[in-house]
Design an enzyme around this catalytic site. Structure first.
Site, PDB file in Angstrom:
ATOM      1  N   THR A  89     -14.855  -2.812   8.692  1.00 25.90           N
ATOM      2  CA  THR A  89     -14.430  -3.881   7.774  1.00 25.90           C
ATOM      3  C   THR A  89     -12.900  -3.892   7.768  1.00 25.90           C
ATOM      4  OG1 THR A  89     -14.607  -2.333   5.904  1.00 25.90           O
ATOM      5  CG2 THR A  89     -16.491  -3.774   6.328  1.00 25.90           C
ATOM      6  N   ARG A 152     -12.743  12.205   4.076  1.00 27.37           N
ATOM      7  CA  ARG A 152     -11.400  12.317   4.634  1.00 27.37           C
ATOM      8  C   ARG A 152     -11.508  12.757   6.087  1.00 27.37           C
ATOM      9  NH1 ARG A 152      -9.434  16.873   0.795  1.00 27.37           N
ATOM     10  NH2 ARG A 152     -11.585  17.460   1.279  1.00 27.37           N
ATOM     11  N   GLU A 153     -10.794  12.054   6.952  1.00 25.90           N
ATOM     12  CA  GLU A 153     -10.808  12.458   8.348  1.00 25.90           C
ATOM     13  C   GLU A 153     -10.232  13.868   8.473  1.00 25.90           C
ATOM     14  OE1 GLU A 153      -9.431   9.640  11.241  1.00 25.90           O
ATOM     15  OE2 GLU A 153      -9.947   7.966   9.938  1.00 25.90           O
ATOM     16  N   LYS A 202     -14.609   2.632  -4.940  1.00 27.31           N
ATOM     17  CA  LYS A 202     -13.947   3.068  -3.707  1.00 27.31           C
ATOM     18  C   LYS A 202     -12.522   2.530  -3.623  1.00 27.31           C
ATOM     19  CE  LYS A 202     -13.189   4.828   0.294  1.00 27.31           C
ATOM     20  NZ  LYS A 202     -13.948   4.552   1.499  1.00 27.31           N
ATOM     21  N   PRO A 250       5.319  14.684   0.047  1.00 27.05           N
ATOM     22  CA  PRO A 250       5.990  13.517   0.639  1.00 27.05           C
ATOM     23  C   PRO A 250       5.770  13.485   2.143  1.00 27.05           C
ATOM     24  CG  PRO A 250       7.590  15.222   0.123  1.00 27.05           C
ATOM     25  CD  PRO A 250       6.276  15.694  -0.433  1.00 27.05           C
ATOM     26  N   CYS A 258      -7.992   3.741   6.195  1.00 29.73           N
ATOM     27  CA  CYS A 258      -8.462   3.311   4.866  1.00 29.73           C
ATOM     28  C   CYS A 258      -7.373   2.768   3.953  1.00 29.73           C
ATOM     29  CB  CYS A 258      -9.171   4.475   4.171  1.00 29.73           C
ATOM     30  SG  CYS A 258     -10.717   4.962   4.969  1.00 29.73           S
ATOM     31  N   LYS A 319      -2.803  11.971  10.577  1.00 32.60           N
ATOM     32  CA  LYS A 319      -2.808  13.227   9.840  1.00 32.60           C
ATOM     33  C   LYS A 319      -3.295  14.314  10.784  1.00 32.60           C
ATOM     34  CE  LYS A 319      -6.269  14.146   7.009  1.00 32.60           C
ATOM     35  NZ  LYS A 319      -7.300  14.097   5.943  1.00 32.60           N
ATOM     36  N   ARG A 326      -5.078   5.002  14.089  1.00 34.07           N
ATOM     37  CA  ARG A 326      -5.110   3.740  13.364  1.00 34.07           C
ATOM     38  C   ARG A 326      -4.125   3.744  12.193  1.00 34.07           C
ATOM     39  NH1 ARG A 326     -11.406   3.191  12.180  1.00 34.07           N
ATOM     40  NH2 ARG A 326     -11.137   5.453  12.016  1.00 34.07           N
TER      41      ARG A 326
END
EC number: 1.1.1.22
Length: 434
Positions: A89, A152-153, A202, A250, A258, A319, A326
């Site tokens: 989406t 969470r990835e 969400k 930070p 997301c 991360k 992405r």
């Protein structure tokens, strides 16, 4: 329901994790995708997503015959008790969520769904999507349930199996409770509500986290101007149970699959009902400003101009612990560096593909060769273990810009390099003999 027949449509991060974990909970799961090559690889137990524990779960599910992968939704859903929609989406025009993939699946399966089979939205969808799906289905005997994911990835399997909460919403309460029962072996509070509230949970959660990150990045900038240390400031904040320690570090800006799309989507949803969500809009603006600040720091580390500067970049994924690029803030920063004329060489332990505007190498020390500055953009722990004395020998400049506050400043200065973090006092560089 014990040993329920479940179909998961879509085998990306959310779909594959959902399918493999539901199979691990004892359900019979069929995962569907349109990519026959991907389905064949998954059916052979080969997982291309970098996600700890996921490949092992897939392998166990296949061996136990509780998990299978197929192409084609219509045949797969013929005897399903629940069909999970885990299709993309993405951000569409104007920032609104693009629901074309959801709508295409519904159009494909609407007439073959068994009576009583629940259609479950796992993908992040805007408020009102359950109602939209009900209209597209045109069937009163197929309930629609919102069951948002909070994965969470890098920790998706652990997040699924040890959730903070399970949110299930439907205007058919019996259907909502039936879907909640699929997770009964998991120790987590259930939030049973209406579909609209579940859909909003969400977005509300993700957008709150985005605002928290934008806030801490702004506080880090304030620390630099006031001579305070963000590490001490966030430690003091984190001890307050009302605030907590998470999302107080930070960085170069928030990104990933997301937060960027969800923040824009909620702004669009708010506008559609006449609400000016200026608080969230400010967080988005702050996030863009953060990347400009990072580029300015890097320019300062090479004397003010990035034209023809050689910049070594450590980290490209959005991360650590994932190979997902992405909306990576690292890619945003590197593209801005290239646009200013810098020559960028980059290394990431999980990224090997060629990328525009830079040279991607397979050894972290290669980014240091003749570099004017080194920039840490992703918080991979292995960067803390580099031989920074050797890095200094390879460089032609001396700047290290640590946008994750990952490195120990004294380690960098002891190597004769100049350390620049975020919101931290700048330590004096140690003069090396000779």
């Amino acid at each position: 329901m014990s040993g329920a027949r479940i179909v998961v449509i879509g085998t990306g991060y959310v779909g594959l994790t959902t399918g493999a974990c539901l199979a691990a909970l004892g359900h019979q799961v069929t995962c569907v995708d349109v990519d026959d090559v991907k389905v064949a690889r998954l059916a052979a137990g080969r997982v291309d997503i970098l996600e700890p524990g996921l490949e092992e779960l897939v392998t166990r599910g296949l061996a136990a015959r509780r998990l299978r992968f197929v192409v084609g939704s219509r045949a797969a859903v013929a005897d399903a008790e629940a069909v999970y929609l885990c299709v993309p989406t993405p951000m569409g025009a104007g920032g609104a969520a693009d629901l074309r993939a959801v709508e295409a699946v519904i159009a494909e399966i609407a007439d073959v769904l068994p009576a009583g089979c629940a259609v479950v939205t796992k993908s992040t969808v805007p408020v009102g999507t359950a109602q939209r799906i009900r209209a597209l289905l045109g069937r009163d005997d197929v309930p629609v349930v919102a069951n948002p994911e909070f994965l969470r990835e890098g920790t998706a399997v652990a997040d699924f199996m040890h959730p903070d909460r399970i949110v299930v919403g439907s205007d058919d309460e019996a259907a909502a409770r039936r879907i909640a029962d699929l997770y009964r072996d998991l120790s987590a509070p259930n939030v049973i509500t209406d579909a609209a509230s579940a859909e909003l949970v969400k977005y509300a959660a993700n957008c709150f986290l985005a605002m928290k990150l934008s806030y801490v990045n702004a506080i880090a900038e304030l620390c630099e101007r006031l001579g305070a240390d963000i590490v001490s400031v966030t430690e003091g904040m984190g001890h307050d149970r009302r605030i907590g320690r998470s999302f107080l570090k930070p960085g170069p800006g928030w990104g990933g699959s997301c937060l960027p799309k969800d923040t824009h989507a909620l702004v669009q949803v708010a506008e559609s009902v006449g609400f000016d969500f200026s608080l969230l809009t400010a967080a988005i603006v702050e996030n863009i400003a953060q990347r400009d600040r990072i580029v300015a720091k890097i320019a300062g580390a090479v004397g003010g101009s990035l034209a023809a500067a050689r910049i070594g970049v450590l980290g490209l994924a959005f991360k650590a612990g994932t190979n997902d690029l992405r909306d990576s803030p690292a890619l945003s920063v590197t593209s801005m560096l290239a646009a200013h004329g810098a020559e960028v060489t980059a290394y990431d332990p999980a990224v090997r593909e060629a990328l525009p505007g830079m040279t991607v190498v397979d050894d972290p020390y290669q980014v240091a060769k003749d570099a004017d500055a080194i920039v840490v953009l992703t918080e991979w722990a292995e960067f803390t273990k580099l031989d920074w004395g050797y890095v200094a020998d390879l460089m032609q400049g001396d700047g290290v810009v640590d946008t994750r506050n990952l490195l120990e400043p004294r380690t960098i200065t002891d190597a004769g390099l100049s350390y620049v973090g975020l919101g931290r006092p700048r330590p004096a560089r140690v003069a090396l003999p000779g």
